[in-house]
Design an enzyme around this catalytic site. Structure first.
Site, PDB file in Angstrom:
ATOM      1  N   CYS A 147      -1.656   4.194  11.170  1.00 49.35           N
ATOM      2  CA  CYS A 147      -1.563   5.430  11.959  1.00 49.35           C
ATOM      3  C   CYS A 147      -2.877   5.582  12.743  1.00 49.35           C
ATOM      4  CB  CYS A 147      -1.236   6.642  11.093  1.00 49.35           C
ATOM      5  SG  CYS A 147      -2.263   6.802   9.644  1.00 49.35           S
TER       6      CYS A 147
ATOM      7  N   CYS B 155       0.887  -1.178   0.000  1.00 47.33           N
ATOM      8  CA  CYS B 155       0.000   0.000   0.000  1.00 47.33           C
ATOM      9  C   CYS B 155       0.914   1.213   0.000  1.00 47.33           C
ATOM     10  CB  CYS B 155      -0.869  -0.006   1.253  1.00 47.33           C
ATOM     11  SG  CYS B 155      -1.912  -1.457   1.366  1.00 47.33           S
TER      12      CYS B 155
ATOM     13  N   ASP C 183       0.925  -1.353   4.900  1.00 45.81           N
ATOM     14  CA  ASP C 183       0.579  -0.072   5.535  1.00 45.81           C
ATOM     15  C   ASP C 183      -0.775   0.364   4.956  1.00 45.81           C
ATOM     16  OD1 ASP C 183       0.653   2.416   6.784  1.00 45.81           O
ATOM     17  OD2 ASP C 183       2.030   3.297   5.332  1.00 45.81           O
TER      18      ASP C 183
ATOM     19  N   ALA D 137       1.420   4.387  -1.849  1.00 49.39           N
ATOM     20  CA  ALA D 137       1.352   5.837  -2.091  1.00 49.39           C
ATOM     21  C   ALA D 137       1.055   6.600  -0.804  1.00 49.39           C
ATOM     22  CB  ALA D 137       0.273   6.138  -3.117  1.00 49.39           C
ATOM     23  N   PRO D 138       1.587   7.814  -0.649  1.00 48.11           N
ATOM     24  CA  PRO D 138       2.362   8.575  -1.641  1.00 48.11           C
ATOM     25  C   PRO D 138       3.818   8.162  -1.778  1.00 48.11           C
ATOM     26  CG  PRO D 138       2.090   9.883   0.353  1.00 48.11           C
ATOM     27  CD  PRO D 138       1.286   8.630   0.563  1.00 48.11           C
ATOM     28  N   GLY D 139       4.295   7.220  -0.945  1.00 50.62           N
ATOM     29  CA  GLY D 139       5.628   6.689  -1.193  1.00 50.62           C
ATOM     30  C   GLY D 139       6.674   7.050  -0.153  1.00 50.62           C
TER      31      GLY D 139
ATOM     32  N   ASP E 263      -4.525  -3.574  -7.471  1.00 51.04           N
ATOM     33  CA  ASP E 263      -4.965  -3.976  -6.145  1.00 51.04           C
ATOM     34  C   ASP E 263      -3.913  -4.932  -5.572  1.00 51.04           C
ATOM     35  OD1 ASP E 263      -6.178  -5.132  -3.970  1.00 51.04           O
ATOM     36  OD2 ASP E 263      -8.144  -5.289  -4.925  1.00 51.04           O
TER      37      ASP E 263
ATOM     38  N   LYS F 155       7.266   5.709   2.776  1.00 45.96           N
ATOM     39  CA  LYS F 155       7.959   4.528   3.323  1.00 45.96           C
ATOM     40  C   LYS F 155       8.679   3.772   2.218  1.00 45.96           C
ATOM     41  CE  LYS F 155       4.739   4.276   7.150  1.00 45.96           C
ATOM     42  NZ  LYS F 155       3.565   4.942   6.553  1.00 45.96           N
TER      43      LYS F 155
HETATM   44  C1  LIG Z   1      -1.776   4.667   4.700  1.00 43.45           C
HETATM   45  S1  LIG Z   1      -1.658   4.919   3.010  1.00 43.45           S
HETATM   46  C2  LIG Z   1      -0.027   4.378   2.674  1.00 43.45           C
HETATM   47  C3  LIG Z   1       1.039   5.396   2.986  1.00 43.45           C
HETATM   48  C4  LIG Z   1       2.380   5.021   2.396  1.00 43.45           C
HETATM   49  N1  LIG Z   1       2.813   3.702   2.807  1.00 43.45           N
HETATM   50  C5  LIG Z   1       3.459   6.020   2.748  1.00 43.45           C
HETATM   51  O1  LIG Z   1       4.209   5.799   3.683  1.00 43.45           O
HETATM   52  O2  LIG Z   1       3.538   7.046   2.061  1.00 43.45           O
HETATM   53  C6  LIG Z   1      -2.579   3.592   2.371  1.00 43.45           C
HETATM   54  C7  LIG Z   1      -2.554   3.481   0.856  1.00 43.45           C
HETATM   55  O3  LIG Z   1      -2.956   2.184   0.501  1.00 43.45           O
HETATM   56  C8  LIG Z   1      -3.736   2.247  -0.671  1.00 43.45           C
HETATM   57  N2  LIG Z   1      -4.511   0.984  -0.700  1.00 43.45           N
HETATM   58  C9  LIG Z   1      -5.541   0.625   0.084  1.00 43.45           C
HETATM   59  N3  LIG Z   1      -5.978  -0.607  -0.238  1.00 43.45           N
HETATM   60  C10 LIG Z   1      -5.187  -1.041  -1.251  1.00 43.45           C
HETATM   61  C11 LIG Z   1      -5.139  -2.241  -2.021  1.00 43.45           C
HETATM   62  N4  LIG Z   1      -6.002  -3.250  -1.808  1.00 43.45           N
HETATM   63  N5  LIG Z   1      -4.214  -2.331  -2.984  1.00 43.45           N
HETATM   64  C12 LIG Z   1      -3.343  -1.330  -3.222  1.00 43.45           C
HETATM   65  N6  LIG Z   1      -3.351  -0.173  -2.537  1.00 43.45           N
HETATM   66  C13 LIG Z   1      -4.256  -0.034  -1.557  1.00 43.45           C
HETATM   67  C14 LIG Z   1      -4.546   3.500  -0.482  1.00 43.45           C
HETATM   68  O4  LIG Z   1      -5.027   3.989  -1.718  1.00 43.45           O
HETATM   69  C15 LIG Z   1      -3.515   4.430   0.159  1.00 43.45           C
HETATM   70  O5  LIG Z   1      -2.823   5.141  -0.819  1.00 43.45           O
END
Ligand SMILES: C[S@@+](CC[C@H](N)C(=O)[O-])C[C@H]1O[C@@H](n2cnc3c(N)ncnc32)[C@H](O)[C@@H]1O
Length: 433
Positions: A357, A235, A304, A237-239, A286, A241
């Protein structure tokens, strides 16, 4: 004809802030979107007053009540009163103009101060500004050299400093000092007064420095993929981590970074590209559709997922957050799905880090507990041990074998954002707990 003098108007800034506060409290609207919609006032100062109110809400309410400010002045709008008292006592400590409400609140200044100190309230200091060095573009020694040339003084602590002494040192940071973090290499700690200075700094724009709260850096730190390894960030974005993982791996190996939202995927691509990541393969899809074929040889996974986000300190809360059981149930369902998928779909996986978080158990210890029950080939590692025991807050110890191994970062005690973390390891044959 004699002119009747018009009454002096309340400055737009105060009126706009009071309007936002009213809408947020009466209509349960999000402060963030109300600020975004505001067209007339200066957003930065408006944001600052609302943040002071959010941090010192109990003290402001108590002082208004104790001094009888609203009772004695029934024409004074209650939301404007909250804004003016906040600005006078916790904000700029002065009010602009000579409008009637401003004059009235000013005349109560001494009583308000007395009510606040008498009630044992202290101004809540914001947490420090964390700045992480992006080692793709800038080394630690280059960063330290740069800071010295700008006359920042480095506050150094003994190598065996305790966590309590480390936190005390952060609280006592002078404005021209900085420290390096105890747990995460490349994280620099500055006095909160410099938050805006760093937000607009050229090195931040150039991505040599990354504004990243220390708590969110613990995920890559604990997962600790070695250089050359293969990592899946499910998961991404925005990237933030993803980039940190890339730094931990010294830009060597491979990171599959998956994001399902198209818009957020574009941010992921541009951040990792601008930050000099050479090993990141962004994937718009996904995470539940990823497997060993799409992402071969994955050894380390970061999960995450989307969460309620109530640990984020950037959020402004003007009323007590209500627990939304239905929303938490839904989120926890998705979190379990993604974490369980990580545990099942990648035969070469060695370690998985799970983080949110959120400070709700439903999204944290409960998710961990369920996933371990249905995936017994994994065990938990102690996050606290991984931080050389220099940590305080763990999970709910009533959940045997789970709570003590998980970790919480708590804003008031750890001086960071609120984050939950768990670290899993794939059992080898005959492995006990
Ligand atoms: C908490 S944010 C992640 C923050 C990111 N790890 C960072 O440190 O910048 C959660 C992200 O997971 C994405 N997300 C949620 N479910 C997902 C899935 N099944 N597959 C891919 N991405 C997913 C959301 O769109 C969101 O961008």
């Amino acid at each position: 004809m004699s002119k009747i003098p018009h009454s002096v108007k309340v400055p737009t800034q105060y009126r706009a802030t009071a309007k936002i506060l009213k809408q947020a409290l009466e209509n349960q609207k999000s402060i963030k979107s109300l600020i975004f919609e505001e067209r007339h006032a200066r957003v930065r100062t408006l944001h600052a007053v609302l943040r002071h109110y959010s941090d010192n809400r109990a003290a402001v309410e108590n002082a208004i009540e104790e001094t009888g400010l609203l009772k004695d002045n029934p024409n004074l709008d209650q939301y404007l009163a909250k804004v003016l008292v906040t600005e006078l006592i916790f904000g700029r400590k002065q009010l602009n103009g000579e409008s009637k409400p401003v004059q009235k609140v000013r005349s109560y200044e001494e009583k308000l101060q007395q009510a606040i100190s008498g009630g044992g309230f202290e101004k809540k200091e914001p947490n420090p500004r964390y700045v992480r060095i992006n080692t793709n573009l800038f080394s630690l020694s280059e960063a330290l050299e740069y800071l010295a040339s700008e006359e920042w003084r480095r506050k150094e602590l003994p190598a065996d400093v305790s966590y309590a002494d480390f936190l005390a040192a952060i609280k006592a940071l002078e404005e021209d000092e900085f420290m390096t973090d105890l747990h995460v290499e490349g994280v620099l700690i500055f006095h909160h007064k410099w938050a805006n200075y760093w937000a607009t700094h050229d090195f931040v724009k150039e991505k040599k420095f990354i504004l990243q709260n220390k708590a969110t850096c613990l995920a890559a730190e604990l997962l600790a993929p070695p250089p050359g390894s293969t990592v899946l960030d499910m998961c991404a974005a925005p990237g933030m981590k993803t980039l940190h993982l890339c730094n931990v791996m010294k830009n060597k190996g491979r990171i599959y970074a998956v994001e399902q939202s198209k818009e957020r995927y574009h941010s992921l691509c541009s951040i990792t590209n601008d930050a000099g990541c050479e090993i990141v393969t962004p994937i718009l899809d996904d995470a539940l559709r990823m497997n060993d074929e799409r992402c071969p040889e994955v050894e380390y996974i970061l999960v995450d997922p989307s969460c309620s986000g109530n640990g984020m300190q950037s959020r402004i809360n003007v009323c007590d957050e209500q627990k939304d059981e239905r929303r938490l149930f839904k989120l926890a369902g998705l979190q379990v799905k993604i974490l369980s998928h990580a545990m099942r779909a990648f035969p070469n996986v060695k370690r998985i880090a799970y983080c949110t978080c959120s400070l709700w158990k439903e999204e944290n210890e409960k998710v961990v507990q369920y996933c371990l029950q249905v995936n017994p080939s994994f065990k938990l590692l102690s996050c606290k041990k991984a931080l050389r025991n220099k940590w305080q807050n763990v999970g709910d110890t009533e959940l045997a074998k789970i709570g003590k191994n998980c970790l919480y970062c708590l804003p008031d005690s750890d001086l960071t954002d609120g984050i939950f973390l768990a670290l899993f390891e794939k059992r080898r044959d005959g492995d006990e707990d």
